[in-house]
Motif scaffolding. Structure first.
Motif, mmCIF file in Angstrom:
data_model
loop_
_atom_site.group_PDB
_atom_site.id
_atom_site.type_symbol
_atom_site.label_atom_id
_atom_site.label_comp_id
_atom_site.label_asym_id
_atom_site.label_seq_id
_atom_site.Cartn_x
_atom_site.Cartn_y
_atom_site.Cartn_z
ATOM 1 N N ARG A 193 22.950 6.690 28.805
ATOM 2 C CA ARG A 193 24.124 6.447 27.954
ATOM 3 C C ARG A 193 25.283 6.018 28.840
ATOM 4 N NH1 ARG A 193 25.714 12.101 26.263
ATOM 5 N NH2 ARG A 193 27.040 11.142 24.693
ATOM 6 N N ASP A 196 31.377 6.505 28.993
ATOM 7 C CA ASP A 196 32.427 6.582 27.974
ATOM 8 C C ASP A 196 31.967 7.300 26.711
ATOM 9 O OD1 ASP A 196 34.387 5.507 29.449
ATOM 10 O OD2 ASP A 196 34.291 3.488 28.572
ATOM 11 N N ASP A 197 30.677 7.153 26.387
ATOM 12 C CA ASP A 197 30.154 7.829 25.182
ATOM 13 C C ASP A 197 30.119 9.347 25.353
ATOM 14 O OD1 ASP A 197 29.756 5.280 24.361
ATOM 15 O OD2 ASP A 197 27.588 5.448 24.067
ATOM 16 N N HIS A 200 35.041 13.050 25.959
ATOM 17 C CA HIS A 200 35.905 13.327 24.804
ATOM 18 C C HIS A 200 37.230 13.828 25.352
ATOM 19 C CE1 HIS A 200 32.210 13.479 22.198
ATOM 20 N NE2 HIS A 200 31.696 13.755 23.374
ATOM 21 N N ARG A 207 30.630 11.317 16.942
ATOM 22 C CA ARG A 207 30.518 9.901 16.587
ATOM 23 C C ARG A 207 29.065 9.635 16.249
ATOM 24 N NH1 ARG A 207 33.639 8.016 21.864
ATOM 25 N NH2 ARG A 207 32.492 9.844 22.517
ATOM 26 N N GLU A 209 27.243 7.125 15.689
ATOM 27 C CA GLU A 209 26.466 6.084 16.367
ATOM 28 C C GLU A 209 25.965 6.544 17.736
ATOM 29 O OE1 GLU A 209 29.682 5.982 15.665
ATOM 30 O OE2 GLU A 209 30.853 4.703 17.010
ATOM 31 N N PHE A 210 26.561 7.621 18.282
ATOM 32 C CA PHE A 210 26.138 8.086 19.604
ATOM 33 C C PHE A 210 25.261 9.330 19.516
ATOM 34 C CE2 PHE A 210 30.512 6.347 20.834
ATOM 35 C CZ PHE A 210 29.994 5.064 21.002
#
Ligand SMILES: Cc1cc2nc3c(=O)[nH]c(=O)nc-3n(C[C@H](O)[C@H](O)[C@H](O)COP(=O)(O)O)c2cc1C
Length: 212
Positions: A193, A196-197, A200, A207, A209-210
């Motif tokens: 991954r 940035d994902d 927090h 999120r 999508e992640f």
């Protein structure tokens, strides 16, 4: 190699073991690095069983092969196809197995820091493994973590007492090279991954999508 270089070079090794067996001095240095890890309540709850007997390595490899087959059979057809070429162990090729265990009774009944979060004991063992892994990278030694086994089988194979948990089998041995891309990425099983994902700010932002 500085610590950042070791972190960037470290790889889970399965295919690149040279076939030579690690020398005792290096092995000792790796175990010293592991033993220097932080641990909850300073309990150092790990032990290391070094396995180099060829017959034991081959019995374990055979068992891991069976667990691999079980996993492959549990997969949907498309994932089974992706999984097929992925090697999941280098038990015999590495020449050395290090079985890493966790003793929850080490430190008695009042372990400082484990009072509310029991898993801090096992987490300490994982830190010892990462220390060993990074030190190995600096030494030109590959490490491959094998978790395709049934605990009861491995307990019996290397005679781990019932009260002690098994955390990992590590394949440890000299390598021809460190691959630059993880095998699971190379074979399209799963990629890393983006950082940035994972970051927090102030609160954990879910999120969708992640999530996967
Ligand atoms: C707890 C744990 C268990 C793992 N078990 C296996 C395993 O059974 N077989 C395997 O080939 N790799 C195993 N791995 C290695 C991961 O697949 C590997 O770390 C991941 O794909 C990222 O690759 P890298 O370590 O080379 O960066 C394990 C890693 C961890 C941390």
């Amino acid at each position: 190699m500085n610590v950042y270089e070791a972190i960037a070079t470290r790889r889970d090794v399965r295919n690149e073991f040279s076939g030579a067996v690690i020398d005792e001095e290096r092995l000792e240095r790796l175990l010293q690095a592991a033993h220097a890890a932080p641990s909850v309540g300073n309990t150092q709850p790990w032990d290391f069983v070094v396995v180099q007997d060829r017959a034991t390595l081959s019995r374990f490899a055979e068992h891991v092969g069976e667990c691999r087959t079980d996993f492959a059979q549990s997969l949907p057809a498309d994932r089974a196809d992706t999984f097929r070429p992925i090697v999941i162990e280098g038990i015999e090729q590495s020449g050395t197995g290090v079985v890493v265990t966790y003793d929850p009774n080490r430190g008695g009944s009042h372990v400082l820091g484990r009072h509310t979060i029991d898993e801090t004991g096992r987490l300490s063992v994982a830190l010892a493994i990462e220390n060993l892994w990074l030190a190995a990278t600096q030494e030109g030694i590959g490490v491959g973590w094998v978790s395709f086994y049934r605990e009861a089988f491995l307990r019996d194979l290397v005679r781990v007492p019932e009260a002690v948990h098994i955390v990992a089998w590590l394949c440890v041995g000299p390598v021809t090279e460190f691959a630059t891309v993880p095998d699971l990425e190379r074979f399209d099983w799963r990629s890393r991954r983006p950082l940035d994902d994972a970051i927090h700010r102030e609160t954990f932002t879910a999120r969708e999508e992640f999530a996967r």
